[in-house]
Design an enzyme around this catalytic site. Structure first.
Site, PDB file in Angstrom:
ATOM      1  N   ARG A 108       4.797   5.407   8.926  1.00 14.60           N
ATOM      2  CA  ARG A 108       4.233   5.308   7.575  1.00 14.60           C
ATOM      3  C   ARG A 108       3.674   6.652   7.141  1.00 14.60           C
ATOM      4  NH1 ARG A 108       1.595  -0.186   7.123  1.00 14.60           N
ATOM      5  NH2 ARG A 108      -0.420   0.745   7.500  1.00 14.60           N
ATOM      6  N   VAL A 117      -8.678   3.812  13.929  1.00 15.04           N
ATOM      7  CA  VAL A 117      -9.606   4.961  13.973  1.00 15.04           C
ATOM      8  C   VAL A 117     -10.987   4.490  14.426  1.00 15.04           C
ATOM      9  CG1 VAL A 117     -10.604   6.895  12.716  1.00 15.04           C
ATOM     10  CG2 VAL A 117      -8.303   6.132  12.136  1.00 15.04           C
ATOM     11  N   GLY A 131       0.986 -11.232   0.235  1.00 12.28           N
ATOM     12  CA  GLY A 131      -0.124 -11.532  -0.685  1.00 12.28           C
ATOM     13  C   GLY A 131      -0.344 -10.392  -1.664  1.00 12.28           C
ATOM     14  N   LYS A 132      -0.325  -9.163  -1.148  1.00  8.87           N
ATOM     15  CA  LYS A 132      -0.535  -7.993  -2.023  1.00  8.87           C
ATOM     16  C   LYS A 132       0.669  -7.799  -2.944  1.00  8.87           C
ATOM     17  CE  LYS A 132      -4.510  -6.094  -0.566  1.00  8.87           C
ATOM     18  NZ  LYS A 132      -5.678  -5.788  -1.400  1.00  8.87           N
ATOM     19  N   TYR A 138      -1.053 -11.016   4.212  1.00 14.64           N
ATOM     20  CA  TYR A 138      -1.620  -9.803   3.620  1.00 14.64           C
ATOM     21  C   TYR A 138      -0.572  -9.051   2.815  1.00 14.64           C
ATOM     22  CZ  TYR A 138      -4.173  -5.361   3.360  1.00 14.64           C
ATOM     23  OH  TYR A 138      -4.813  -4.224   2.924  1.00 14.64           O
ATOM     24  N   THR A 173       3.760   5.711  13.737  1.00 15.42           N
ATOM     25  CA  THR A 173       2.961   6.719  13.015  1.00 15.42           C
ATOM     26  C   THR A 173       2.158   6.089  11.872  1.00 15.42           C
ATOM     27  OG1 THR A 173       4.698   7.247  11.398  1.00 15.42           O
ATOM     28  CG2 THR A 173       4.700   8.505  13.476  1.00 15.42           C
TER      29      THR A 173
HETATM   30  N1  LIG Z   1      -8.941   0.765   4.356  1.00 15.35           N
HETATM   31  C1  LIG Z   1      -7.640   0.854   4.322  1.00 15.35           C
HETATM   32  O1  LIG Z   1      -7.031   1.564   5.135  1.00 15.35           O
HETATM   33  C2  LIG Z   1      -6.859   0.150   3.258  1.00 15.35           C
HETATM   34  C3  LIG Z   1      -5.494   0.403   3.165  1.00 15.35           C
HETATM   35  C4  LIG Z   1      -4.768  -0.241   2.173  1.00 15.35           C
HETATM   36  C5  LIG Z   1      -5.397  -1.083   1.285  1.00 15.35           C
HETATM   37  N2  LIG Z   1      -6.722  -1.312   1.402  1.00 15.35           N
HETATM   38  C6  LIG Z   1      -7.338  -2.242   0.448  1.00 15.35           C
HETATM   39  O2  LIG Z   1      -8.578  -1.743  -0.014  1.00 15.35           O
HETATM   40  C7  LIG Z   1      -9.509  -2.814  -0.185  1.00 15.35           C
HETATM   41  C8  LIG Z   1     -10.788  -2.521   0.584  1.00 15.35           C
HETATM   42  O3  LIG Z   1     -10.490  -2.333   1.953  1.00 15.35           O
HETATM   43  P1  LIG Z   1     -11.614  -1.947   3.012  1.00 15.35           P
HETATM   44  O4  LIG Z   1     -10.987  -1.099   4.024  1.00 15.35           O
HETATM   45  O5  LIG Z   1     -12.829  -1.480   2.305  1.00 15.35           O
HETATM   46  O6  LIG Z   1     -11.869  -3.371   3.677  1.00 15.35           O
HETATM   47  P2  LIG Z   1     -13.212  -4.165   4.008  1.00 15.35           P
HETATM   48  O7  LIG Z   1     -12.790  -5.344   4.806  1.00 15.35           O
HETATM   49  O8  LIG Z   1     -14.245  -3.256   4.558  1.00 15.35           O
HETATM   50  O9  LIG Z   1     -13.698  -4.629   2.564  1.00 15.35           O
HETATM   51  C9  LIG Z   1     -13.227  -5.765   1.902  1.00 15.35           C
HETATM   52  C10 LIG Z   1     -14.391  -6.420   1.166  1.00 15.35           C
HETATM   53  O10 LIG Z   1     -13.917  -7.567   0.471  1.00 15.35           O
HETATM   54  C11 LIG Z   1     -14.811  -8.663   0.728  1.00 15.35           C
HETATM   55  N3  LIG Z   1     -14.039  -9.903   0.588  1.00 15.35           N
HETATM   56  C12 LIG Z   1     -13.039 -10.353   1.378  1.00 15.35           C
HETATM   57  N4  LIG Z   1     -12.580 -11.517   0.907  1.00 15.35           N
HETATM   58  C13 LIG Z   1     -13.297 -11.814  -0.206  1.00 15.35           C
HETATM   59  C14 LIG Z   1     -13.310 -12.902  -1.129  1.00 15.35           C
HETATM   60  N5  LIG Z   1     -12.473 -13.935  -1.010  1.00 15.35           N
HETATM   61  N6  LIG Z   1     -14.198 -12.858  -2.156  1.00 15.35           N
HETATM   62  C15 LIG Z   1     -15.074 -11.831  -2.284  1.00 15.35           C
HETATM   63  N7  LIG Z   1     -15.121 -10.795  -1.435  1.00 15.35           N
HETATM   64  C16 LIG Z   1     -14.240 -10.787  -0.408  1.00 15.35           C
HETATM   65  C17 LIG Z   1     -15.324  -8.418   2.138  1.00 15.35           C
HETATM   66  O11 LIG Z   1     -16.507  -9.099   2.435  1.00 15.35           O
HETATM   67  C18 LIG Z   1     -15.497  -6.901   2.106  1.00 15.35           C
HETATM   68  O12 LIG Z   1     -16.763  -6.538   1.617  1.00 15.35           O
HETATM   69  C19 LIG Z   1      -8.783  -4.076   0.252  1.00 15.35           C
HETATM   70  O13 LIG Z   1      -8.246  -4.694  -0.907  1.00 15.35           O
HETATM   71  C20 LIG Z   1      -7.655  -3.574   1.112  1.00 15.35           C
HETATM   72  O14 LIG Z   1      -6.557  -4.421   1.086  1.00 15.35           O
HETATM   73  C21 LIG Z   1      -7.469  -0.713   2.366  1.00 15.35           C
HETATM   74  O1  LIG Z   2      -6.885  -0.223  19.110  1.00 18.74           O
HETATM   75  C1  LIG Z   2      -5.857  -0.020  18.435  1.00 18.74           C
HETATM   76  C2  LIG Z   2      -5.663  -0.537  17.133  1.00 18.74           C
HETATM   77  C3  LIG Z   2      -4.483  -0.263  16.485  1.00 18.74           C
HETATM   78  N1  LIG Z   2      -3.528   0.505  17.064  1.00 18.74           N
HETATM   79  C4  LIG Z   2      -2.291   0.867  16.343  1.00 18.74           C
HETATM   80  O2  LIG Z   2      -2.652   1.706  15.281  1.00 18.74           O
HETATM   81  C5  LIG Z   2      -1.804   1.515  14.173  1.00 18.74           C
HETATM   82  C6  LIG Z   2      -2.642   1.256  12.944  1.00 18.74           C
HETATM   83  O3  LIG Z   2      -3.259  -0.009  13.065  1.00 18.74           O
HETATM   84  P1  LIG Z   2      -4.477  -0.468  12.129  1.00 18.74           P
HETATM   85  O4  LIG Z   2      -4.888  -1.799  12.615  1.00 18.74           O
HETATM   86  O5  LIG Z   2      -5.507   0.589  12.063  1.00 18.74           O
HETATM   87  O6  LIG Z   2      -3.872  -0.560  10.673  1.00 18.74           O
HETATM   88  P2  LIG Z   2      -2.431  -0.874  10.082  1.00 18.74           P
HETATM   89  O7  LIG Z   2      -1.795   0.417   9.763  1.00 18.74           O
HETATM   90  O8  LIG Z   2      -1.670  -1.794  10.958  1.00 18.74           O
HETATM   91  O9  LIG Z   2      -2.832  -1.634   8.775  1.00 18.74           O
HETATM   92  C7  LIG Z   2      -3.609  -0.890   7.840  1.00 18.74           C
HETATM   93  O10 LIG Z   2      -2.806  -0.309   6.910  1.00 18.74           O
HETATM   94  C8  LIG Z   2      -2.704  -0.739   5.630  1.00 18.74           C
HETATM   95  C9  LIG Z   2      -3.877  -1.476   5.106  1.00 18.74           C
HETATM   96  O11 LIG Z   2      -3.546  -2.206   3.978  1.00 18.74           O
HETATM   97  C10 LIG Z   2      -4.503  -2.321   6.092  1.00 18.74           C
HETATM   98  O12 LIG Z   2      -5.646  -2.782   5.471  1.00 18.74           O
HETATM   99  C11 LIG Z   2      -4.821  -1.550   7.282  1.00 18.74           C
HETATM  100  O13 LIG Z   2      -5.522  -2.231   8.207  1.00 18.74           O
HETATM  101  C12 LIG Z   2      -0.874   0.371  14.549  1.00 18.74           C
HETATM  102  O14 LIG Z   2       0.353   0.892  14.972  1.00 18.74           O
HETATM  103  C13 LIG Z   2      -1.559  -0.307  15.717  1.00 18.74           C
HETATM  104  O15 LIG Z   2      -0.621  -0.851  16.632  1.00 18.74           O
HETATM  105  C14 LIG Z   2      -3.729   1.024  18.340  1.00 18.74           C
HETATM  106  O16 LIG Z   2      -2.876   1.736  18.865  1.00 18.74           O
HETATM  107  N2  LIG Z   2      -4.878   0.740  18.981  1.00 18.74           N
END
Ligand SMILES: NC(=O)c1ccc[n+]([C@@H]2O[C@H](COP(=O)([O-])OP(=O)(O)OC[C@H]3O[C@@H](n4cnc5c(N)ncnc54)[C@H](O)[C@@H]3O)[C@@H](O)[C@H]2O)c1
Ligand SMILES: O=c1ccn([C@@H]2O[C@H](COP(=O)(O)OP(=O)(O)O[C@H]3OC[C@@H](O)[C@H](O)[C@H]3O)[C@@H](O)[C@H]2O)c(=O)[nH]1
Length: 346
Positions: free
Chosen positions: A306, A219, A179-180, A176, A241
């Site tokens: 973070r 959350v 990849g990003k 991830y 955090t």
């Molecule tokens: N939510 C966050 O906290 C957070 C934080 C940082 C970055 N992002 C980025 O924001 C974007 C959206 O995140 P989200 O929280 O809505 O996640 P999400 O998992 O709810 O949404 C991702 C969507 O992408 C689709 N998808 C996954 N792989 C695919 C593929 N190969 N082809 C077509 N569709 C595909 C899934 O079906 C889903 O609808 C992501 O790129 C994620 O990396 C989210």
């Molecule tokens: O049940 C849980 C789940 C998670 N956590 C903690 O909560 C923190 C946040 O975890 P999350 O799984 O919500 O998310 P992360 O911060 O690790 O990754 C996230 O941040 C950046 C985005 O790009 C990712 O898509 C997103 O999932 C971590 O420290 C994890 O250890 C708990 O304490 N309890």
């Protein structure tokens, strides 16, 4: 002076257009912005679609493979004349005539992106290449939703965009975060080499209604656990955090970035910083004071701190988040109660 031509071609051109033109009712003449949202059936994507659809000049196409997203999130738009939904995996090429591409497709919850890491990295690398190829072919502007995870386990706090990060290239999260990082590189290479108009948002943890109930992110886990009366699972040590941004603020930031003049990368997130223990205490207080907090094992490479520096977003986009965690959590609780079928006791 050129002699006025009187051949058949010019004769056709000089004919008055039919009035009213039959094309007047064509959707292409009514809409002046065609927008592709990849990953639009997901959490952030579906809220973005809602906002884009509010503008009657927008025509929105969603491409999603439904890995973590669902048609349910887009239910209200299915059948709308300005909306189209395509089952499509971005690791395959796509040709649609659009003006803008919001490229969100990628599983975001660590549980889901680690489930099939090879697919995750393909989605980030090949998927982004395909969308950049599309942007190049049709001349569209493209926005990538990158992540705060490009900073890895950051040694600089708060994180500003100039920080290059501290990322493990061979760990379980690398599919991830690396990849990003490659996706960002591809964006800039297409920009420099082919003049593609790019925008990069580095999104920090975002929460809100429509997150998958069993999404695995903190959350959604805590809210579902509090509603079900189950212990809140804080992963050790609990002092790590995160900074949580409400989804409507996030969508507003993404649209401003797309519409503005800056390529980014720009951090979009809420600088309010909480330990996971503080988050658990807050959820307990707001949703279910009876619930226990239990400490469970963590996963490898979990970032210890973070918090975004959002100076750039403020100065360049005129953006800052409006919704505080304490105001956002109850909005999410309402949605989770409805979906879990557990109404609030009066
Ligand atoms: N939510 C966050 O906290 C957070 C934080 C940082 C970055 N992002 C980025 O924001 C974007 C959206 O995140 P989200 O929280 O809505 O996640 P999400 O998992 O709810 O949404 C991702 C969507 O992408 C689709 N998808 C996954 N792989 C695919 C593929 N190969 N082809 C077509 N569709 C595909 C899934 O079906 C889903 O609808 C992501 O790129 C994620 O990396 C989210
Ligand atoms: O049940 C849980 C789940 C998670 N956590 C903690 O909560 C923190 C946040 O975890 P999350 O799984 O919500 O998310 P992360 O911060 O690790 O990754 C996230 O941040 C950046 C985005 O790009 C990712 O898509 C997103 O999932 C971590 O420290 C994890 O250890 C708990 O304490 N309890």
């Amino acid at each position: 002076m050129a002699k006025e031509a009187s051949n058949g071609d010019n004769h056709a051109a000089s004919k008055p257009p039919p009035s009213p033109s039959p094309l007047r009712n064509s959707k292409f003449f009514q809409s002046n912005m065609r927008i592709l949202v990849t990953g639009g059936a997901g959490f952030i994507g579906s809220h973005l679609v809602d906002k884009l659809m509010e503008n009657e000049k927008n025509e929105v196409i969603v491409a999603d493979n439904y890995f973590t997203g669902s048609k349910d999130n887009l239910r209200k738009w299915i059948g709308h004349p300005r909306f189209e939904l395509i089952r499509h995996d971005v690791t395959e090429s796509l040709l649609v005539e659009v003006d803008q591409i919001y490229h969100l497709a990628c599983p975001a919850s660590p549980i889901f992106y680690k489930y099939n890491p090879v697919k995750t990295i393909k989605t980030n690398v090949i998927g982004t290449l395909n969308m950049l190829g599309l942007a190049k072919r049709v001349g569209a502007r493209i926005l990538l939703t990158s992540t705060s995870e490009v900073y890895g386990d950051p040694l600089v706090h708060p994180q500003e965009e100039s920080y290059w990060g501290n990322v493990n290239p061979i760990g379980v999260r690398s599919c991830y975060d690396e990849g990003k990082r490659v996706a960002e590189t591809l964006m800039f290479d297409y920009h420099r080499q082919h003049g593609i108009e790019i925008r990069i948002a580095r999104i920090f943890n975002t929460y809100g209604p429509r997150m998958n109930i069993d999404d695995g992110r903190v959350v959604s886990n805590f809210i579902a656990q509090a509603i079900r009366g189950e212990p809140l699972t804080v992963q050790a040590p609990g002092t790590q955090t995160r900074s949580f941004c409400y989804v409507s603020d996030m969508v507003d930031g993404l649209i401003r970035l797309m519409e503005g003049e800056n390529t980014g990368p720009i951090n979009i997130g809420n600088p309010g910083e909480f330990t996971m223990l503080e988050l658990a205490e807050t959820v307990k207080e707001l949703i279910n004071p009876e619930v226990e907090i239990s400490m469970v094992e963590n996963t490898p490479d979990d970032p210890r701190q973070r918090k975004p520096n959002i100076t750039k977003a403020k100065e360049l986009l005129g953006w800052e988040p409006k919704i505080k965690l304490r105001d956002g959590l109850p909005l999410m609780e309402e949605d989770f109660r409805t979906r879990l079928g557990v109404p609030l006791k009066k």
